[in-house]
Write a protein that holds these residues in place. Structure first.
Motif, PDB file in Angstrom:
ATOM      1  N   LEU A   1     -60.124  -0.785  26.429  1.00 11.48           N
ATOM      2  CA  LEU A   1     -58.812  -0.388  25.918  1.00 11.48           C
ATOM      3  C   LEU A   1     -57.696  -0.929  26.800  1.00 11.48           C
ATOM      4  O   LEU A   1     -56.697  -1.461  26.300  1.00 11.48           O
ATOM      5  N   ALA A   2     -57.846  -0.805  28.129  1.00  9.92           N
ATOM      6  CA  ALA A   2     -56.795  -1.280  29.038  1.00  9.92           C
ATOM      7  C   ALA A   2     -56.535  -2.773  28.852  1.00  9.92           C
ATOM      8  O   ALA A   2     -55.385  -3.220  28.880  1.00  9.92           O
ATOM      9  N   GLU A   3     -57.613  -3.557  28.659  1.00  4.93           N
ATOM     10  CA  GLU A   3     -57.432  -4.990  28.417  1.00  4.93           C
ATOM     11  C   GLU A   3     -56.669  -5.230  27.121  1.00  4.93           C
ATOM     12  O   GLU A   3     -55.805  -6.113  27.048  1.00  4.93           O
ATOM     13  N   GLY A   4     -56.991  -4.455  26.102  1.00  4.39           N
ATOM     14  CA  GLY A   4     -56.313  -4.625  24.826  1.00  4.39           C
ATOM     15  C   GLY A   4     -54.835  -4.307  24.908  1.00  4.39           C
ATOM     16  O   GLY A   4     -53.998  -4.988  24.310  1.00  4.39           O
ATOM     17  N   MET A   5     -54.485  -3.274  25.666  1.00  3.69           N
ATOM     18  CA  MET A   5     -53.077  -2.898  25.813  1.00  3.69           C
ATOM     19  C   MET A   5     -52.295  -3.985  26.539  1.00  3.69           C
ATOM     20  O   MET A   5     -51.171  -4.324  26.146  1.00  3.69           O
TER      21      MET A   5
ATOM     22  N   LEU B   1     -53.102  -7.161  26.637  1.00  3.75           N
ATOM     23  CA  LEU B   1     -53.029  -8.341  25.775  1.00  3.75           C
ATOM     24  C   LEU B   1     -51.985  -8.152  24.677  1.00  3.75           C
ATOM     25  O   LEU B   1     -51.277  -9.103  24.313  1.00  3.75           O
ATOM     26  N   ARG B   2     -51.873  -6.935  24.169  1.00  2.00           N
ATOM     27  CA  ARG B   2     -50.850  -6.681  23.150  1.00  2.00           C
ATOM     28  C   ARG B   2     -49.456  -6.932  23.720  1.00  2.00           C
ATOM     29  O   ARG B   2     -48.597  -7.530  23.056  1.00  2.00           O
ATOM     30  N   GLN B   3     -49.215  -6.499  24.954  1.00  2.00           N
ATOM     31  CA  GLN B   3     -47.927  -6.761  25.591  1.00  2.00           C
ATOM     32  C   GLN B   3     -47.670  -8.249  25.723  1.00  2.00           C
ATOM     33  O   GLN B   3     -46.537  -8.726  25.564  1.00  2.00           O
ATOM     34  N   ALA B   4     -48.719  -9.022  25.996  1.00  2.00           N
ATOM     35  CA  ALA B   4     -48.561 -10.456  26.209  1.00  2.00           C
ATOM     36  C   ALA B   4     -48.368 -11.223  24.909  1.00  2.00           C
ATOM     37  O   ALA B   4     -47.589 -12.191  24.864  1.00  2.00           O
ATOM     38  N   LEU B   5     -49.032 -10.795  23.834  1.00  3.25           N
ATOM     39  CA  LEU B   5     -49.043 -11.581  22.603  1.00  3.25           C
ATOM     40  C   LEU B   5     -48.074 -11.082  21.543  1.00  3.25           C
ATOM     41  O   LEU B   5     -47.793 -11.800  20.582  1.00  3.25           O
ATOM     42  N   GLY B   6     -47.580  -9.857  21.682  1.00  2.00           N
ATOM     43  CA  GLY B   6     -46.728  -9.315  20.634  1.00  2.00           C
ATOM     44  C   GLY B   6     -47.553  -8.687  19.523  1.00  2.00           C
ATOM     45  O   GLY B   6     -48.765  -8.493  19.641  1.00  2.00           O
ATOM     46  N   SER B   7     -46.914  -8.388  18.415  1.00  2.96           N
ATOM     47  CA  SER B   7     -47.520  -7.539  17.387  1.00  2.96           C
ATOM     48  C   SER B   7     -48.383  -8.274  16.375  1.00  2.96           C
ATOM     49  O   SER B   7     -49.153  -7.638  15.653  1.00  2.96           O
ATOM     50  N   ARG B   8     -48.315  -9.586  16.319  1.00  5.44           N
ATOM     51  CA  ARG B   8     -48.945 -10.279  15.194  1.00  5.44           C
ATOM     52  C   ARG B   8     -50.473 -10.367  15.264  1.00  5.44           C
ATOM     53  O   ARG B   8     -51.148 -10.050  14.288  1.00  5.44           O
ATOM     54  N   PRO B   9     -51.085 -10.842  16.360  1.00  2.00           N
ATOM     55  CA  PRO B   9     -52.539 -11.037  16.314  1.00  2.00           C
ATOM     56  C   PRO B   9     -53.297  -9.716  16.209  1.00  2.00           C
ATOM     57  O   PRO B   9     -52.825  -8.668  16.652  1.00  2.00           O
ATOM     58  N   ALA B  10     -54.481  -9.768  15.639  1.00  2.00           N
ATOM     59  CA  ALA B  10     -55.389  -8.628  15.633  1.00  2.00           C
ATOM     60  C   ALA B  10     -56.162  -8.628  16.944  1.00  2.00           C
ATOM     61  O   ALA B  10     -56.640  -9.670  17.393  1.00  2.00           O
TER      62      ALA B  10
ATOM     63  N   TYR C   1     -59.258  -6.470  18.970  1.00  2.00           N
ATOM     64  CA  TYR C   1     -60.321  -5.482  18.838  1.00  2.00           C
ATOM     65  C   TYR C   1     -60.946  -5.192  20.202  1.00  2.00           C
ATOM     66  O   TYR C   1     -61.108  -6.090  21.033  1.00  2.00           O
ATOM     67  N   VAL C   2     -61.329  -3.927  20.390  1.00  2.00           N
ATOM     68  CA  VAL C   2     -61.916  -3.475  21.655  1.00  2.00           C
ATOM     69  C   VAL C   2     -63.429  -3.360  21.469  1.00  2.00           C
ATOM     70  O   VAL C   2     -63.910  -2.459  20.780  1.00  2.00           O
ATOM     71  N   LEU C   3     -64.184  -4.254  22.092  1.00  2.00           N
ATOM     72  CA  LEU C   3     -65.621  -4.369  21.849  1.00  2.00           C
ATOM     73  C   LEU C   3     -66.406  -3.126  22.249  1.00  2.00           C
ATOM     74  O   LEU C   3     -67.377  -2.761  21.578  1.00  2.00           O
ATOM     75  N   ASN C   4     -66.026  -2.490  23.334  1.00  2.00           N
ATOM     76  CA  ASN C   4     -66.767  -1.313  23.788  1.00  2.00           C
ATOM     77  C   ASN C   4     -66.375  -0.040  23.045  1.00  2.00           C
ATOM     78  O   ASN C   4     -66.896   1.038  23.349  1.00  2.00           O
ATOM     79  N   GLY C   5     -65.453  -0.183  22.104  1.00  2.00           N
ATOM     80  CA  GLY C   5     -64.949   0.995  21.417  1.00  2.00           C
ATOM     81  C   GLY C   5     -63.889   1.695  22.247  1.00  2.00           C
ATOM     82  O   GLY C   5     -63.564   1.287  23.367  1.00  2.00           O
ATOM     83  N   ILE C   6     -63.343   2.748  21.698  1.00  2.00           N
ATOM     84  CA  ILE C   6     -62.270   3.489  22.361  1.00  2.00           C
ATOM     85  C   ILE C   6     -62.864   4.698  23.063  1.00  2.00           C
ATOM     86  O   ILE C   6     -63.546   5.521  22.446  1.00  2.00           O
TER      87      ILE C   6
ATOM     88  N   GLU D   1     -53.527   6.002  22.536  1.00  2.00           N
ATOM     89  CA  GLU D   1     -53.030   4.778  23.167  1.00  2.00           C
ATOM     90  C   GLU D   1     -53.442   3.551  22.373  1.00  2.00           C
ATOM     91  O   GLU D   1     -52.666   2.592  22.235  1.00  2.00           O
ATOM     92  N   ALA D   2     -54.657   3.568  21.830  1.00  2.00           N
ATOM     93  CA  ALA D   2     -55.105   2.451  21.009  1.00  2.00           C
ATOM     94  C   ALA D   2     -54.255   2.324  19.751  1.00  2.00           C
ATOM     95  O   ALA D   2     -53.875   1.208  19.347  1.00  2.00           O
TER      96      ALA D   2
END
Length: 383
Positions: free
Chosen positions: A85-89, A91-100, A102-107, A114-115
């Motif tokens: 989850l922390a990696e996903g958060m 990455l979202r800050q870095a890439l913005g809202s457009r790309p999808a 996914y968190v492989l280990n689940g939430i 937060e997810a």
């Protein structure tokens, strides 16, 4: 300098990923983002019209998740996978809202809010994760995206057959869940002739038939090279993007991405009989020219990867043990005074690939890359 300033400086230097100037660093890590993009293009070409994601977990395999993901996004990649989850958060800050994303280990339990705020999709690996994500969707008031992972034979993550049967028997089992993919992971894709690959594919087919209809995803980097039956609707390459060979028994079809160079600290002449490094496991048989470089296991260089560095294409063997911050090289193959303090020797690059370094250490290229530390000056180049 007051105590507050000292603390601020210390925290800045110690912070993971904090930029370090070339002058301040003992080694330089160059990441070729142009090669990452070309590797993505090569994988896409093998996939035909099948969609291709980018796996950027573990900070982009240690090379900079934000930088690698931005390069892939510029190449048209619109789906990314991370582990936590922390990696996903981040990455979202870095890439913005457009790309999808996914968190492989689940939430993790308690992380659903937060997810949701970060617009992350969950990879659902168990009935418990499914129930928690369903409850999060109810709180959010709308459907939440999820990929459902089944265990087709790796026994690591994903719902086993009995669990798939149980959740699909529940009429409300997928309420609030927008199932975007059904996926699994291959255990032996780098062994193309192994029957386990086809066994997993057939089990994947069987399990996905029980689940809500959705695009399918099975192929990792090596899985792409198993051919069209393994491609389905989405491939999820990771290692191949970073230049690791996805076909170990054959020449590497990927471009190298990484170059690691270390600075020479000093050179010296060793007398016959001199012991070198901790434990004196090496002793000179005759006078020998040596150099000490600013790299060691404190930088993620494995002690077992005790082979050589290169300078002007000349192999410079390691002498003695790898230390935390330094390694001693035999430079007697070079002309006298050819190598001096401040020069750069190559540890990974044209003369020695990441897969070769991994072989010397008795490990895999994945571990070599993800072990590389944060004391380096990092250069990002585009070709």
């Amino acid at each position: 300098m007051n105590d507050a300033s000292k603390k601020s400086l210390s925290e800045s230097v110690a912070a993971k990923g904090a930029p370090i100037s070339e002058a301040a660093a003992g080694a330089i890590l160059t990441v070729d983002l142009g090669a990452v993009r070309e590797n993505y293009r090569r994988l896409k070409a093998r996939l035909g019209g099948v969609n291709c994601a980018g796996v950027v977990k573990a900070d982009g395999y240690g090379l900079g998740g934000a930088q690698v993901a931005a390069a892939l996004a510029a190449e048209g990649c619109a789906i990314f996978f991370v582990a936590h989850l922390a990696e996903g958060m981040l990455l979202r800050q870095a890439l913005g809202s457009r790309p999808a994303i996914y968190v492989l280990n689940g939430i993790n339990p308690g992380g659903e809010g937060e997810a949701f705020e970060a617009q992350l999709g969950a990879v659902i690996n168990s009935a418990g994760q499914l129930a928690a994500w369903r409850a999060a969707a109810l709180r959010a008031g709308h459907k939440l995206k999820a990929a459902i992972q089944v265990d087709s034979g790796m026994s690591r993550l994903g719902m086993a057959a009995a669990e798939v049967e149980a959740v699909t028997a529940d009429p409300q089992g997928f309420d609030g869940i927008d199932v975007t993919f059904v996926m699994s992971h291959l255990a032996r894709a780098d062994e193309p002739e192994h029957p386990a690959n086809e066994q997993q594919r057939l089990e994947f087919e069987r399990l996905r038939e029980m689940l809500p209809k959705a695009p399918a995803s099975l192929a990792n980097s090596s899985g792409i090279f198993l051919g069209q039956p393994f491609h389905y609707d989405l491939a999820r390459p990771g290692a191949a993007l970073y230049g690791i060979n996805p076909t170990p028994a054959e020449p590497n079809p990927m471009l190298p991405v990484v170059r690691l160079q270390s600075k020479v600290i000093q050179t010296r002449m060793l007398e016959a009989g001199a012991g070198v490094g901790y434990g004196h496991i090496f002793r000179t048989a005759a006078p020998l020219a040596a150099a000490t470089i600013s790299l060691g296991y404190g930088d993620g260089w494995h002690r077992r990867a005790s082979a050589a560095a290169f300078f002007d294409g000349v192999r410079l063997p390691f002498l003695g043990r790898v230390s935390m911050d330094s390694i001693v090289l035999d430079i007697s193959a070079l002309p006298p005074d050819r190598l001096k303090a401040g020069d750069l020797v190559e540890l990974i690059g044209p003369s020695q690939t990441v897969d070769q370094v991994a072989g010397q250490a008795g490990t895999i290229g994945y571990e070599i890359l993800t072990s590389l530390g944060h004391r380096f000056h990092r250069r990002y180049v585009s070709g």
